[in-house]
Structure formats: structure tokens, C-alpha cells
Enzyme design. Structure first.
Site, PDB file in Angstrom:
ATOM      1  N   ALA A 252       0.821  -1.213   0.000  1.00 18.08           N
ATOM      2  CA  ALA A 252       0.000   0.000   0.000  1.00 18.08           C
ATOM      3  C   ALA A 252       0.858   1.268   0.000  1.00 18.08           C
ATOM      4  CB  ALA A 252      -0.935  -0.011   1.199  1.00 18.08           C
ATOM      5  N   HIS A 253       0.170   2.398  -0.089  1.00 20.13           N
ATOM      6  CA  HIS A 253       0.831   3.705  -0.201  1.00 20.13           C
ATOM      7  C   HIS A 253       1.645   4.028   1.055  1.00 20.13           C
ATOM      8  CE1 HIS A 253      -3.061   4.400   1.739  1.00 20.13           C
ATOM      9  NE2 HIS A 253      -2.511   5.440   2.334  1.00 20.13           N
ATOM     10  N   GLY A 254       2.845   4.584   0.813  1.00 20.25           N
ATOM     11  CA  GLY A 254       3.682   5.049   1.902  1.00 20.25           C
ATOM     12  C   GLY A 254       4.409   3.969   2.664  1.00 20.25           C
ATOM     13  N   VAL A 255       4.376   2.722   2.196  1.00 19.28           N
ATOM     14  CA  VAL A 255       5.073   1.621   2.868  1.00 19.28           C
ATOM     15  C   VAL A 255       6.562   1.676   2.526  1.00 19.28           C
ATOM     16  CG1 VAL A 255       5.350  -0.901   2.930  1.00 19.28           C
ATOM     17  CG2 VAL A 255       3.065   0.130   3.007  1.00 19.28           C
ATOM     18  N   SER A 272       1.595   3.078   5.122  1.00 14.50           N
ATOM     19  CA  SER A 272       2.511   3.765   6.041  1.00 14.50           C
ATOM     20  C   SER A 272       3.200   2.846   7.036  1.00 14.50           C
ATOM     21  CB  SER A 272       1.775   4.884   6.802  1.00 14.50           C
ATOM     22  OG  SER A 272       1.224   5.816   5.897  1.00 14.50           O
TER      23      SER A 272
END
Length: 366
Positions: A252-255, A272
Site C-alpha cells: 500500500a501507499h507510503g510503505v 505507512s
């Protein structure tokens, strides 16, 4: 040590024979047996025949050494097969992997751009790049020397791809994504798709948060078929050097995924979350958002990680806890019906004893 099959005359499904002594040198193994034996293929212990090299890396298959018909066996310090030469090494599985590469059929494509590819005028393609049919390359894209792009790949504006990458068919690399050197993207990988970001309006509907930041894939990463890596609204999503990810994984986003991480199929990482170096996730592990997974953590398959995990821990179950505790709990789970029955029987016995201890009504009035 690098292995060059061309130096040994190996180029196709029907390679030229390789002398066992030469194979031992290239695999950095100690030869025991006839070095003049010709080898043409790598095969399993059961399937191998004359002219094949096989391997033993797990002691549970030791019994097959007696019956294998291979010409040579890659193995450690265990017993020798009675009828085959030995290639001794402390790392038989690693030597096997290198042997497979050595005998693999040549899949290199000729450099050049297919006539049916669409390449933006300002895209910069280095020497030795191979671009297949129906590939779409956007404005400002750069691709390094030796990279192979198979048919039906889409590369968005401003994306950057390094040297010696292999990008298989139907991959989508979105705008401004950065792919470094020697990256392998299996069929259907999507890099830079929008992260799942929405904010609730007062009327109960949802407004999309623009996902405008980037994705960075560092050197020597491999992503399996249909794996997706989302871009965030701000910051970046990053997969660090040497990480290997299986099919159908969602990042997912920001990982941030650390170096040399291994993820088996159907893993899902929520937004995140920070994953340390050398972490291992078994198949179908789910990891919640905004967590920190320490270096060297192992999560057993189908674990649900809902809290941050300290470095070096091994966790199992849902919610994931220490694996030893989970195994003990699992043993109890299997006995729950029996334990429930015993408790009910004990409760019934206690009720009977309590009833026996109660005084008769005549005694109470006397």
C-alpha cells in the site's frame, strides 16, 4: 563468482556437453569422481538420468541417493551416492540455483525497438535496450543499457528505469516511478497505482485524496506476477535493495520495505507501515497500517499482524503473537470440545454435592 554459460558453449535447450570438472570450477564445488563425465542438464533426484546433475539440500531426501541415475550430485558433507560423482559444497542449494542458471535456455532478446512500439520523441533509451511490440513509452522516460521490455508494457511519463532490468508483458509502470538496476518485474506488475486514500465529507460521501507522490524500486528487487505497489499522496513508497516478492502481493501507499525482505504470495501490507531488513512473511500474511516491523522478523503464513513487532521475533496466528505461545494455544484449541464437556460434567457434580450438603426442611424447623 559470476557464471557465464556462453563461455561453456551453453546456449539453448540442447546445450553442448560440459565436462564435470569445468562445472565444479564454475560452481565452486569440490569434485569427487570422474571429471571427464559430460553433463547436459539439471534434474531432480527422482527424474535425473545419465548426463544430468542433481542436488541434495534436504536430508529427508537422502534415501533417494541410492536410486538416482544422475551422473553427478551436488551435496554437502553427507553420504555419497554409490554410482554418481559428487560436487561437494557447504551450500548445495545455492550451487543448484547457479547450475540451473548455467543450463537455462537463452532468453535474451536482440536490442532494438519493435516497429509497433510507441516511444515518445524525448524518451532516452540507452544502447542495448530491447523494446517489444505494443509497448508504450511516455514523455521524458529514461531506460538504462541492457534492459528488456517485453510486449504490451506501459511506461508512464517521467518514469526512470535502470540497467539490465527485465520487464515482462502487461506490466504497468506509472508516471514518475523510479526503477533502479537489475530489477525483474513479472507479468502484470503495477507500479505507482493510486493509494487507497479518501476523506469523509460531512454528507457521508467520500472525497479522493490525490495520490501524487512516487514509488522507488531499488537494485536487484524482483516482484512476482500481478503484484501491486501503490503511490502515496506525499512522501514515497519504497522497496529496498535485494527484496524478493512473490505473486499477488499488495504493497500500500507510503510503505517502506527493507533490504533482502522475502514475501510469499498473497501478502498484504497496509499503508505507512515500515518493514525492516531481512524480514520474512509467509503466504497470506496481513500487516496493518502505521506499524513498525523490526529487522529479521518472521511471520508464519496466514498470520494477521495488528501491532508493531520487535526485531528478531517470530509470530503466528491472528492476532499475531509469539510463535511458541501460538503453538501452545493451538494445542489447547484442539481440545476445547473435550475441555468444555469436562467442565460441564464437573459443574454438574458440584451442583449434586451442594444439593447433598443442604439441610432438610424438617431439620431447619426443629
Amino acid at each position: 563468482m559470476g557464471i557465464d554459460p556462453w563461455a561453456l558453449g551453453i546456449a539453448s535447450y540442447n546445450p553442448l556437453p560440459v565436462k564435470l570438472r569445468d562445472l565444479a570450477v564454475h560452481l565452486e564445488c569440490r569434485l569427487e569422481g570422474d571429471g571427464d563425465v559430460d553433463v547436459v542438464r539439471v534434474a531432480g533426484l527422482r527424474e535425473a538420468g545419465p548426463g544430468d546433475v542433481t542436488f541434495l539440500a534436504n536430508s529427508k531426501y537422502e534415501k533417494l541417493l541410492v536410486s538416482t541415475r544422475a551422473s553427478a550430485v551436488i551435496l554437502g558433507d553427507g553420504p555419497a551416492p554409490p554410482q554418481a560423482a559428487c560436487l561437494r559444497t557447504p551450500h548445495p542449494y545455492l550451487a543448484f540455483a547457479r547450475a540451473v542458471r548455467l543450463f537455462a535456455p537463452d532468453s535474451r532478446t536482440a536490442p532494438g525497438v519493435h516497429a509497433m512500439a510507441a516511444v515518445a520523441g524525448d524518451a532516452k533509451l540507452a544502447d542495448g535496450v530491447s523494446i517489444g511490440a505494443f509497448v508504450s513509452i511516455g514523455q521524458g522516460v529514461t531506460i538504462g543499457d541492457g534492459t528488456v521490455v517485453y510486449p504490451n508494457v506501459t511506461i508512464g511519463d517521467g518514469a526512470s528505469i535502470g540497467r539490465d532490468c527485465v520487464i515482462h508483458s502487461n506490466v504497468a509502470i506509472r508516471e514518475r516511478v523510479v526503477v533502479r538496476d537489475r530489477v525483474i518485474l513479472q507479468n502484470g506488475v503495477v507500479l505507482g497505482s493510486d493509494g487507497y486514500g479518501f476523506v469523509r465529507r460531512p454528507d457521508g460521501t467520500h472525497e479522493k485524496i490525490p495520490q501524487a507522490a512516487s514509488v522507488v524500486i531499488e537494485d536487484d528487487v524482483e516482484l512476482g506476477a500481478n503484484t501491486t505497489v501503490d503511490r502515496p499522496a506525499v512522501g514515497e513508497t519504497r522497496i529496498k535493495q535485494g527484496t524478493k516478492i512473490d505473486n499477488l502481493v499488495m504493497i500500500a501507499h507510503g510503505v517502506s520495505v527493507g533490504r533482502n525482505v522475502l514475501m510469499a504470495a498473497q501478502v498484504g501490507i497496509a499503508g505507512s507501515t515500515e518493514i525492516g531488513d531481512e524480514v520474512v512473511f509467509g503466504g497470506q500474511v496481513g500487516v496493518g497500517g502505521h506499524l513498525t516491523i523490526g529487522r529479521g522478523v518472521v511471520a508464519v503464513g496466514q498470520s494477521g499482524v495488528t501491532n508493531s513487532v520487535e526485531p528478531g521475533a517470530m509470530v503466528s496466528g491472528y492476532p499475531a503473537i509469539d510463535s511458541r505461545e501460538w503453538r501452545r494455544s493451538s494445542a489447547v484449541f484442539r481440545r476445547l470440545p473435550e475441555l468444555k464437556r469436562r467442565i460441564e460434567e464437573l459443574e454438574a457434580q458440584m451442583r449434586e454435592l451442594m444439593a447433598d450438603d443442604e439441610p432438610d426442611s424438617d431439620e431447619e424447623t426443629s
